[in-house]
Design a protein around this motif. Structure first.
Motif, PDB file in Angstrom:
ATOM      1  N   ASN A  82      22.537 -13.052-143.638  1.00 34.11           N
ATOM      2  CA  ASN A  82      23.744 -13.285-144.417  1.00 34.11           C
ATOM      3  C   ASN A  82      23.516 -14.517-145.277  1.00 34.11           C
ATOM      4  O   ASN A  82      23.529 -15.653-144.799  1.00 34.11           O
ATOM      5  N   THR A  88      26.668 -17.089-145.534  1.00 33.47           N
ATOM      6  CA  THR A  88      26.880 -18.027-144.425  1.00 33.47           C
ATOM      7  C   THR A  88      25.588 -18.663-143.934  1.00 33.47           C
ATOM      8  O   THR A  88      25.614 -19.477-143.014  1.00 33.47           O
ATOM      9  N   ASN A  89      24.473 -18.251-144.519  1.00 39.38           N
ATOM     10  CA  ASN A  89      23.175 -18.786-144.120  1.00 39.38           C
ATOM     11  C   ASN A  89      22.915 -18.589-142.633  1.00 39.38           C
ATOM     12  O   ASN A  89      22.495 -19.489-141.914  1.00 39.38           O
ATOM     13  N   THR A  90      23.213 -17.359-142.181  1.00 37.44           N
ATOM     14  CA  THR A  90      23.010 -17.033-140.766  1.00 37.44           C
ATOM     15  C   THR A  90      22.207 -15.735-140.670  1.00 37.44           C
ATOM     16  O   THR A  90      22.133 -14.954-141.624  1.00 37.44           O
TER      17      THR A  90
END
Length: 1017
Positions: free
Chosen positions: A846, A849-851
């Protein structure tokens, strides 16, 4: 711990000879022929004659319905180019089905297939073998009670049970008695013979049985059939016929034979034509002992080759014949022990010596790339302000004298001198007057000037140095270190003796007994192996490709409006925008399109030109040339301006041209670089110019030095200020634009080169890797690719290749003529599309969201998976199983012939193939041809012969012998073999021999050489 190496076949051979022809007794006993005894009339003495002839299969009056049908299909049906072998066989099978009555199920609806079809009983269907064709059932006559119109059917079935029961305790008299009983008390000769020939019922029974055998034999191409019942019926008739003949001969003891009986015996046994009626040949009686009975009761029917080959009778499938019967003999060897051989070399180490030997092998390739970038910028800004005060003073003294007289004559004259103008005027009249006036003038002027000079001296130095270095190293190093130390106290000199190591083998000859043998001479046995190795190397090779590129960015210069930048498009607006973008343009300014410059007297530095002095005469030309430095290169002269005064020595006549007669023409001419640009003539004595530009001839280019020439006629004095109006030339503008464009281009090119340098470096690195990979590939040779593995693996591989070649000779498969392919075209494994589900771990990133997260997801792709086609697998499996079992492939014998038996262009290639460790593999690779001997497996001889004739594998059960002239002798001799395949008999005494190896052994070492227990013979 010792291990015993297994036996290895090192030599295989066969003792071959042509099969002998069996005697007449064996032919009578073991083979049931489709023949009859017919009457041939009478001889000159009126004695009846008889003869035994084969069944008639081709005449219109033939008693064999199926024989006549097959004959007509094979010989009388024209071949069609559109019909394949399969089509012709199918037509023949359909025609044979026509001989059988069709059956159909008892359904309420009337049949539309056959109006005369017999209703089918389920009970009948369960006990019969049948063929289904378009919903019609054709029942095959496998059992004796199923053969329609079979005479003696009941008697044959009863007699079969009697004979099977009589075999363990054979008694010929008892057997005859029981047979007569089951035949309703009829003597056997009465059942078989009548009037010197076969009885009608016996002949019809034999005919029906053979026709049923022919029909079943052919229909086995459509379905599985059982021939045993029909063959048993023929064997019963075969035994009854022999016993009937014995009964006829036995009756000779009580009563002489009639002429017809004598003719019958001579017809059955031609060797009796010299029979004197007293003593019979030793072959009689035919069934005297149990062995005779067993031979007759296990006899094999002989069928005509046309029924086995059908259309192949005219076009045989394979004309290969066995080379004969031979004893299969194999020489086997096994390893016994290792033995030290001759001295290889000696290593000497002196007392107190330390000796080291180092062997280093290094292959190294190094590529280095580096680049640097240096950038420097400098700018200055300085601001100065200057206040300047100036005071100018002028003192002017004027003396004015006037003299008047009444003469009425007036004179006026004005002179120019450095202090100013001097004018004299006077009148002559009747009176005279004189006036002198003196005046002094003083002028003072004050000037206040403030000069503001703004100069940018803002110095910024920017120095950027970028350096990058890439080194690629390809290195292969092999280092071997071997040391010797003999420095212990009390040590003596050492001599290490290395000896070659030999292998000791024992060999033994084994005899596997009599076998039917086939021999083939096969060209270039390693051809496919070589090509497959090269193709596999090529297919799996990641052949390096030259790197694409380098994709260097091209130089692209754009104007502020997005158009391609050219020097001509650099106007003032574009230059200002470029100047803001490129600091290096700060030292440049857009050139003025027009400018005014004044000519400076190079001698005085004044901005005017002055000359005094009256010419010597009234007709004098004078010209003054001034070398002025204007520094206006690139400009063109467009107009000029003159200010000042001129004085001429002659009053001149303005309206009259200069005639050259002494009258003056007051003229001013200006020349610029030798070109006349201004002319003013017919002037008065005094001329004053107040300025104003005037056009000049077509503009001429100016440079730093400009020659100004002032030419005058009758000059007295002049003081002129001359200015020039200049216009920028198109060439100068283009030159300046080109300079600016060059600066911009150099800046962009430098940045572009820096960007492209990275791309170029990556390309150069990829190119070096590519070249090194190519060098590695170039070192690969065909010889290296053809190296085998262990000797055992190589032997098995060679055997497999030769097996394939032998199958090509036997089956005509895998050959260059694909029209004969059958087995290879059967594909029992095909791709079957299907939907499958399975879990697969998927990672989701993602970016918002940098996840990152992961989970198992169910996948449901459609996959074409391999699946077995049952019918195809069944058909192909019959061929594979038969061909694998019908020959002793493990005992395959071969002998390689040299390379020169191949075509000449291949000699060099084949001669240089070799395996460094296996001489047998080298011989295989270099062979121009190979002779191969294969033996037929026990009990498969008849089936192999049948396959060669029909291309059909035999499915088991008693097989009729094909009536080929060679088949019966081969078949007969194979029944005489004595040795079992699995109990090979050793012949002679075993022997030992020694072979050298490439191994080296240190003599008198602490490790003992291994020994192996003897292999029992």
């Amino acid at each position: 711990m010792s291990t015993t190496p297994g036996m290895t076949n090192v030599f295989q051979f066969m003792e071959l000879r042509a099969p002998f022809s069996p005697d007449s007794k064996a032919l009578r006993q073991k083979y049931i022929r489709d023949d009859v005894v017919v009457s041939r009339g009478e001889n000159q003495d009126g004695v009846p004659k008889s003869a035994r002839i084969d069944a008639d299969l081709q005449s219109p009056a033939s008693a064999s319905t199926i024989g006549r049908l097959v004959y007509e299909q094979v010989f009388c049906t024209p071949d069609s180019v559109d019909f394949t072998e399969v089509d012709r066989t199918q037509n023949l099978l359909n025609a044979i089905l026509g001989l059988l009555g069709p059956y159909q199920p008892q359904c309420p609806m009337p049949s539309y297939f056959a109006d005369n079809a017999t209703p089918l009983s389920i009970a009948e269907l369960e006990r019969r073998t049948y063929v289904v064709e378009e919903d019609l059932y054709y029942l095959l006559p496998e059992r004796l009670d199923q053969i329609e119109g079979l005479s003696l059917s009941l008697e044959i079935q009863r007699a079969l049970a009697v004979m099977e029961r009589s075999r363990p305790q054979f008694d010929s008299l008892q057997l005859i008695k029981e047979l007569v009983a089951v035949c309703d008390g009829r003597p056997l000769p009465e059942i078989v013979f009548q009037n010197g020939a076969y009885t009608v019922e016996f002949r019809e029974a034999k005919r029906r049985l053979f026709d049923s055998l022919y029909l079943l034999y052919i229909m086995r191409r459509r379905t599985s059939v059982n021939l045993e019942h029909v063959i048993d019926g023929l064997r019963v008739l075969h035994v009854i016929e022999a016993l009937a003949i014995d009964s006829v001969i036995e009756s000779m003891k009580t009563a002489p034979l009639s002429a017809s009986e004598r003719a019958l015996l001579v017809g059955l046994f031609p060797e009796l034509y010299r029979w004197n009626g007293l003593d019979l040949p030793p072959a009689f009686p035919l069934i005297q002992a149990k062995a005779d009975f067993d031979a007759y009761f296990s006899a094999t029917p002989v069928i005509h080759p046309i029924f086995a080959r059908l259309h192949r009778y005219r076009r045989p499938f394979n004309d290969i014949k066995p080379i004969g019967i031979g004893d299969l003999k194999v020489v086997k060897q096994w390893l016994v022990e290792y033995l030290p051989g001759e001295i290889s070399y000696i290593e000497n180490v002196l007392k107190g010596e330390f000796k080291t030997r180092t062997h280093r092998r290094l292959e190294k390739t190094e590529e280095s790339f580096s680049f640097s970038s240096d950038s420097k910028e400098s700018s200055q800004k300085d601001t100065q302000t200057t206040d300047r005060f100036e005071l100018k003073s002028e003192v002017e003294n004027v003396m004015k004298n006037e003299l008047s007289a009444g003469v009425n004559t007036s004179v006026s004259s004005t002179y120019n001198y450095p202090g100013g103008l001097f004018t004299i005027s006077g009148n002559i009249g009747a009176n005279l007057s004189y006036k002198r006036d003196t005046s002094d003038q003083s002028k003072v002027s004050s000037t206040l000037a403030r000069e503001v000079v703004s100069k940018a001296i803002e110095q910024v130095e920017k120095n950027v140095v970028s350096t990058r270095s890439t080194t690629m190293l390809f290195e292969t190093e092999e280092t071997n270190v071997h040391g010797f130390e003999n420095r212990n106290p009390g040590a003596a000199h050492i001599s290490g003796i290395y000896r070659w190591l030999d292998k000791k083998y024992k060999a033994q000859l084994f005899n596997y007994g009599k076998h039917m043998m086939f021999e083939f001479v096969i060209p270039e046995p390693a051809a496919f192996f070589v090509e497959s190795r090269l193709a596999e190397f090529q297919a799996t090779l990641e052949c390096p490709q030259p790197p694409s590129g380098p994709f260097l960015k091209p130089l692209s210069l754009k104007t502020s409006k997005g158009l391609p930048l050219t020097p001509a498009l650099i106007d003032e607006d574009e230059f200002q925008k470029l100047k803001q973008k490129y600091g290096s343009l700060s030292e440049l300014s857009f050139p003025a399109r027009n400018q005014k410059v004044g000519f400076i007297d190079p001698a005085t530095g004044n901005n005017y030109f002055e000359k005094n002095g009256t010419s010597a005469d009234n007709d004098n030309w004078s010209a003054e040339t001034y070398h002025c430095k204007l520094n206006v290169a690139g400009y063109n002269l467009t107009s000029m301006e003159i200010e000042g005064i001129l004085g001429f020595a002659d009053t001149g006549t303005p309206s009259a041209p200069d005639t050259g007669s002494g009258q003056s023409q007051n003229t001013l001419v200006l020349y610029v670089n030798g070109t006349e640009v201004f002319r003013d003539q017919n002037l008065t004595t005094f001329k004053q110019y107040t300025g104003g530009f005037f056009q000049v001839p077509p503009p001429s280019a100016f440079a730093e030095d400009v020659d100004l020439t002032i030419g005058l006629w009758d000059r007295s004095y002049f003081r002129l200020t001359i200015n020039a109006q200049l216009g920028l030339s198109s060439a100068a503008l283009l030159k300046w634009q080109t300079t600016v464009f060059g600066v911009v281009r150099d800046i962009e090119q430098k940045q572009l080169d820096k960007d492209n340098q990275e791309v170029q470096l990556a390309y150069d690195v990829a190119m070096i890797t590519y070249r090194n990979r190519l060098d590695e590939l170039k070192q690969a040779s065909v010889k290296d690719l053809l190296q085998g593995q262990s000797e055992a693996f190589n032997r098995e591989f060679i055997r497999t290749e030769l097996k394939k070649h032998c199958l090509t000779m036997l089956t005509k498969e895998f050959s260059a003529d694909h029209s004969n392919d059958l087995i290879g075209l059967i594909d029992p494994v095909q791709r079957d599309p299907g939907d499958f589900t399975f879990h697969q771990f998927k990672v989701t990133e993602n970016a918002a969201t940098n996840t990152t997260s992961g989970s198992f997801a169910v996948q449901d792709p459609s996959i074409d998976y391999p699946s077995i086609v049952l019918e195809q697998a069944k058909i192909k499996g019959r061929f594979i199983q038969f061909l694998e079992q019908a020959f002793e492939w493990q005992q395959l014998g071969y002998s390689f012939y040299p390379y020169f038996w191949a075509t000449r262009p291949k000699w060099i290639d084949m001669m240089n193939r070799s395996d460094d460790t296996d001489p047998n593999m080298s011989a295989f690779l270099q062979a121009g041809s190979v002779k191969v001997l294969i033996a037929v497996t026990t009990a498969y001889e008849e089936a192999v012969l049948h396959f060669l004739a029909t291309r059909e594998p035999w499915d088991g059960g008693p097989a009729p012998v094909i009536g080929d002239p060679l088949f019966i002798p081969l078949y007969e001799e194979l029944h005489k073999r004595q040795d079992d395949l699995y109990n090979a008999t050793p012949e002679g005494e075993p022997w030992t021999f020694t072979l050298p190896t490439s191994l080296v052994y240190l003599d008198d070492s602490g490790a003992t050489l291994p020994t192996f227990p003897d292999v029992p013979s």
